[in-house]
Design a protein around this motif. Structure first.
Motif, PDB file in Angstrom:
ATOM      1  N   LYS A   1     113.513  19.177  88.500  1.00 11.56           N
ATOM      2  CA  LYS A   1     114.572  18.379  89.119  1.00 11.56           C
ATOM      3  C   LYS A   1     114.284  16.890  88.957  1.00 11.56           C
ATOM      4  O   LYS A   1     113.141  16.442  89.130  1.00 11.56           O
ATOM      5  CB  LYS A   1     114.668  18.672  90.625  1.00 11.56           C
ATOM      6  CG  LYS A   1     114.890  20.128  91.004  1.00 11.56           C
ATOM      7  CD  LYS A   1     114.913  20.267  92.518  1.00 11.56           C
ATOM      8  CE  LYS A   1     115.102  21.716  92.949  1.00 11.56           C
ATOM      9  NZ  LYS A   1     115.125  21.840  94.432  1.00 11.56           N
ATOM     10  N   ASN A   2     115.315  16.126  88.659  1.00 13.73           N
ATOM     11  CA  ASN A   2     115.219  14.660  88.645  1.00 13.73           C
ATOM     12  C   ASN A   2     113.995  14.191  87.866  1.00 13.73           C
ATOM     13  O   ASN A   2     113.239  13.319  88.323  1.00 13.73           O
ATOM     14  CB  ASN A   2     115.142  14.109  90.082  1.00 13.73           C
ATOM     15  CG  ASN A   2     116.328  14.511  90.920  1.00 13.73           C
ATOM     16  OD1 ASN A   2     117.316  15.030  90.417  1.00 13.73           O
ATOM     17  ND2 ASN A   2     116.239  14.286  92.215  1.00 13.73           N
ATOM     18  N   THR A   3     113.799  14.754  86.689  1.00 17.75           N
ATOM     19  CA  THR A   3     112.570  14.517  85.931  1.00 17.75           C
ATOM     20  C   THR A   3     112.891  14.057  84.513  1.00 17.75           C
ATOM     21  O   THR A   3     113.858  14.513  83.902  1.00 17.75           O
ATOM     22  CB  THR A   3     111.706  15.790  85.927  1.00 17.75           C
ATOM     23  OG1 THR A   3     111.147  15.967  87.242  1.00 17.75           O
ATOM     24  CG2 THR A   3     110.582  15.725  84.927  1.00 17.75           C
ATOM     25  N   ILE A   4     112.063  13.153  83.995  1.00 14.07           N
ATOM     26  CA  ILE A   4     112.167  12.667  82.625  1.00 14.07           C
ATOM     27  C   ILE A   4     111.051  13.299  81.806  1.00 14.07           C
ATOM     28  O   ILE A   4     109.884  13.286  82.210  1.00 14.07           O
ATOM     29  CB  ILE A   4     112.051  11.132  82.577  1.00 14.07           C
ATOM     30  CG1 ILE A   4     113.154  10.483  83.403  1.00 14.07           C
ATOM     31  CG2 ILE A   4     112.094  10.633  81.135  1.00 14.07           C
ATOM     32  CD1 ILE A   4     112.948   8.996  83.643  1.00 14.07           C
ATOM     33  N   MET A   5     111.398  13.841  80.653  1.00 13.32           N
ATOM     34  CA  MET A   5     110.427  14.389  79.701  1.00 13.32           C
ATOM     35  C   MET A   5     110.636  13.657  78.389  1.00 13.32           C
ATOM     36  O   MET A   5     111.723  13.715  77.822  1.00 13.32           O
ATOM     37  CB  MET A   5     110.648  15.896  79.542  1.00 13.32           C
ATOM     38  CG  MET A   5     110.356  16.689  80.813  1.00 13.32           C
ATOM     39  SD  MET A   5     111.283  18.251  80.938  1.00 13.32           S
ATOM     40  CE  MET A   5     112.839  17.652  81.627  1.00 13.32           C
ATOM     41  N   TYR A   6     109.615  12.945  77.901  1.00 12.35           N
ATOM     42  CA  TYR A   6     109.840  12.049  76.777  1.00 12.35           C
ATOM     43  C   TYR A   6     108.797  12.227  75.679  1.00 12.35           C
ATOM     44  O   TYR A   6     107.709  12.755  75.887  1.00 12.35           O
ATOM     45  CB  TYR A   6     109.844  10.597  77.255  1.00 12.35           C
ATOM     46  CG  TYR A   6     108.514  10.086  77.765  1.00 12.35           C
ATOM     47  CD1 TYR A   6     107.603   9.486  76.899  1.00 12.35           C
ATOM     48  CD2 TYR A   6     108.177  10.197  79.111  1.00 12.35           C
ATOM     49  CE1 TYR A   6     106.386   9.017  77.366  1.00 12.35           C
ATOM     50  CE2 TYR A   6     106.970   9.730  79.581  1.00 12.35           C
ATOM     51  CZ  TYR A   6     106.074   9.133  78.704  1.00 12.35           C
ATOM     52  OH  TYR A   6     104.862   8.683  79.176  1.00 12.35           O
ATOM     53  N   GLY A   7     109.155  11.771  74.473  1.00 12.96           N
ATOM     54  CA  GLY A   7     108.227  11.721  73.362  1.00 12.96           C
ATOM     55  C   GLY A   7     107.342  10.494  73.466  1.00 12.96           C
ATOM     56  O   GLY A   7     107.665   9.560  74.187  1.00 12.96           O
ATOM     57  N   SER A   8     106.211  10.577  72.810  1.00 13.04           N
ATOM     58  CA  SER A   8     106.027  11.255  71.555  1.00 13.04           C
ATOM     59  C   SER A   8     105.703  12.738  71.609  1.00 13.04           C
ATOM     60  O   SER A   8     105.243  13.294  70.601  1.00 13.04           O
ATOM     61  CB  SER A   8     104.925  10.549  70.782  1.00 13.04           C
ATOM     62  OG  SER A   8     103.683  10.589  71.501  1.00 13.04           O
ATOM     63  N   GLY A   9     105.888  13.420  72.702  1.00  7.99           N
ATOM     64  CA  GLY A   9     105.728  14.868  72.699  1.00  7.99           C
ATOM     65  C   GLY A   9     106.682  15.519  71.715  1.00  7.99           C
ATOM     66  O   GLY A   9     107.765  14.998  71.454  1.00  7.99           O
ATOM     67  N   ILE A  10     106.285  16.681  71.173  1.00  8.64           N
ATOM     68  CA  ILE A  10     107.147  17.302  70.168  1.00  8.64           C
ATOM     69  C   ILE A  10     108.451  17.805  70.770  1.00  8.64           C
ATOM     70  O   ILE A  10     109.480  17.822  70.106  1.00  8.64           O
ATOM     71  CB  ILE A  10     106.429  18.438  69.418  1.00  8.64           C
ATOM     72  CG1 ILE A  10     105.979  19.551  70.377  1.00  8.64           C
ATOM     73  CG2 ILE A  10     105.272  17.914  68.614  1.00  8.64           C
ATOM     74  CD1 ILE A  10     105.507  20.804  69.664  1.00  8.64           C
ATOM     75  N   GLU A  11     108.430  18.216  72.051  1.00  5.77           N
ATOM     76  CA  GLU A  11     109.654  18.668  72.719  1.00  5.77           C
ATOM     77  C   GLU A  11     109.441  18.617  74.223  1.00  5.77           C
ATOM     78  O   GLU A  11     108.302  18.572  74.712  1.00  5.77           O
ATOM     79  CB  GLU A  11     110.051  20.067  72.258  1.00  5.77           C
ATOM     80  CG  GLU A  11     109.024  21.147  72.520  1.00  5.77           C
ATOM     81  CD  GLU A  11     109.405  22.478  71.872  1.00  5.77           C
ATOM     82  OE1 GLU A  11     110.440  22.547  71.209  1.00  5.77           O
ATOM     83  OE2 GLU A  11     108.637  23.451  72.041  1.00  5.77           O
ATOM     84  N   GLY A  12     110.536  18.635  74.952  1.00  8.37           N
ATOM     85  CA  GLY A  12     110.451  18.495  76.394  1.00  8.37           C
ATOM     86  C   GLY A  12     110.011  19.754  77.108  1.00  8.37           C
ATOM     87  O   GLY A  12     109.176  19.707  78.023  1.00  8.37           O
ATOM     88  N   ILE A  13     110.596  20.904  76.734  1.00  2.00           N
ATOM     89  CA  ILE A  13     110.319  22.163  77.420  1.00  2.00           C
ATOM     90  C   ILE A  13     110.075  23.251  76.389  1.00  2.00           C
ATOM     91  O   ILE A  13     110.844  23.403  75.434  1.00  2.00           O
ATOM     92  CB  ILE A  13     111.490  22.576  78.336  1.00  2.00           C
ATOM     93  CG1 ILE A  13     111.689  21.543  79.453  1.00  2.00           C
ATOM     94  CG2 ILE A  13     111.267  23.959  78.927  1.00  2.00           C
ATOM     95  CD1 ILE A  13     112.916  21.795  80.305  1.00  2.00           C
ATOM     96  N   THR A  14     109.009  24.024  76.608  1.00  4.07           N
ATOM     97  CA  THR A  14     108.708  25.202  75.792  1.00  4.07           C
ATOM     98  C   THR A  14     108.531  26.376  76.737  1.00  4.07           C
ATOM     99  O   THR A  14     107.759  26.283  77.699  1.00  4.07           O
ATOM    100  CB  THR A  14     107.404  25.010  74.988  1.00  4.07           C
ATOM    101  OG1 THR A  14     107.446  23.786  74.272  1.00  4.07           O
ATOM    102  CG2 THR A  14     107.197  26.163  74.022  1.00  4.07           C
TER     103      THR A  14
END
Length: 304
Positions: A165-178
């Motif tokens: 919830k209300n969360t930012i997932m950013y690069g340089s990670g390859i993807e946000g969710i796996t």
């Protein structure tokens, strides 16, 4: 401002400023005698990575107080707790949380609290065999700038009832969710941006829901990867300014779906993306009031 732009602006506003209580954690399970387990939740406020790690446990709410938590500060093979460990990857260690139930990780304050890790080959946090976990008001990634990584942000395996919830997932990670073998993942009012390989990969999972989320400026291979999944739904979400590599030999899609039930998109925007295809399968996406504008699908809307 036209109606489409106004609606889209309101959606983006909601991602960061509207707290959604519509997805509460699942209630305690009933005992065989018909009663309800009296599970007491411990609430802990932490200001350091050490405090965060020491607080990871079942039936616990961890409140993160402060600007940022650099998880790699304490990463080592010898740093182990009952519910966490550091797993060695090529260039360091990634944090693995396992076997917890009823855990909340919540950033305090008006803006998301940063949680980041340095090993490029590791995920920021991995979860395995967990139940009823919430991540809320967190800004998670591998560092301040966009670059090349081989690890993602959140990796979730063999788990159920997971809430972001209300969360930012950013690069340089390859993807946000796996995800691998996950049941009931709900992601609301969140943002996946600037990831280097894709937006997400969902594998062998079911009952996956994204609502009021924005997916922006991600690349460069197949972006939303869905394999062997059922009941995946996007509602009030925006996909914009994502792109894939393009060449005579490239074969990349915004949505790549295989061996899965139909994927539903409701009241979504797909705008200003540049990919080889919208989707690899012309029959797998179900659109309900979806706006598809100003995209470049260089080899056609659908591959098949």
């Amino acid at each position: 401002m036209n109606t489409s732009s106004l609606i889209k602006s309101l959606l983006l506003f909601a991602v960061f400023f509207i707290y959604s209580n519509s997805y509460a954690q699942v209630p305690p399970k009933k005992e065989q005698n018909g009663g309800v387990q009296n599970v007491k939740t411990k609430v802990v406020t932490v200001t350091t990575v050490e405090g965060f790690l020491n607080s990871i446990a079942s039936n616990t709410t961890i409140k993160l107080k402060g600007h940022s938590f650099f998880i790699s500060d304490l990463a080592s093979a010898n740093k182990v707790g009952k519910y966490y460990s550091f797993v060695e990857v090529y260039d360091g260690y990634e944090l693995l949380i396992s076997d917890v139930k009823n855990l909340k990780i919540v950033g305090t304050g008006n803006t998301p609290v940063r949680m980041y890790a340095r090993p490029d080959y590791g995920n920021v946090i991995s979860f395995n065999n967990c139940e009823n976990v919430t991540i809320e008001n967190v800004d998670a990634g591998h560092g301040a700038s966009k670059g090349s990584c081989v690890g993602g942000v959140f990796k979730i395996e063999n788990s159920k009832d997971f809430y972001i919830k209300n969360t930012i997932m950013y690069g340089s990670g390859i993807e946000g969710i796996t995800t691998n073998n996950v049941s009931n993942l709900v992601c609301v009012n969140s943002f996946i941006r600037s990831c280097t390989y894709s937006i997400m990969t969902l594998n062998g999972s079911n009952d996956i829901s994204f609502e009021n989320c924005v997916f922006e400026d991600n690349g460069v291979y197949d972006l939303v990867n869905i394999q062997s999944c059922s009941r995946v739904n996007f509602k009030n979400c925006s996909f914009e300014k994502n792109r894939t590599e393009n060449s005579n030999y490239s074969d990349y899609s915004l949505f790549k779906v295989n061996q899965s039930n139909a994927i539903t998109l409701q009241h979504c925007f797909i705008e200003a993306n540049a990919t080889d295809y919208l989707c690899n399968d012309s029959k797998i996406l179900q659109f309900q009031k979806v706006e598809v504008n100003h995209n470049e699908f260089t080899k056609g809307k659908y591959k098949d």
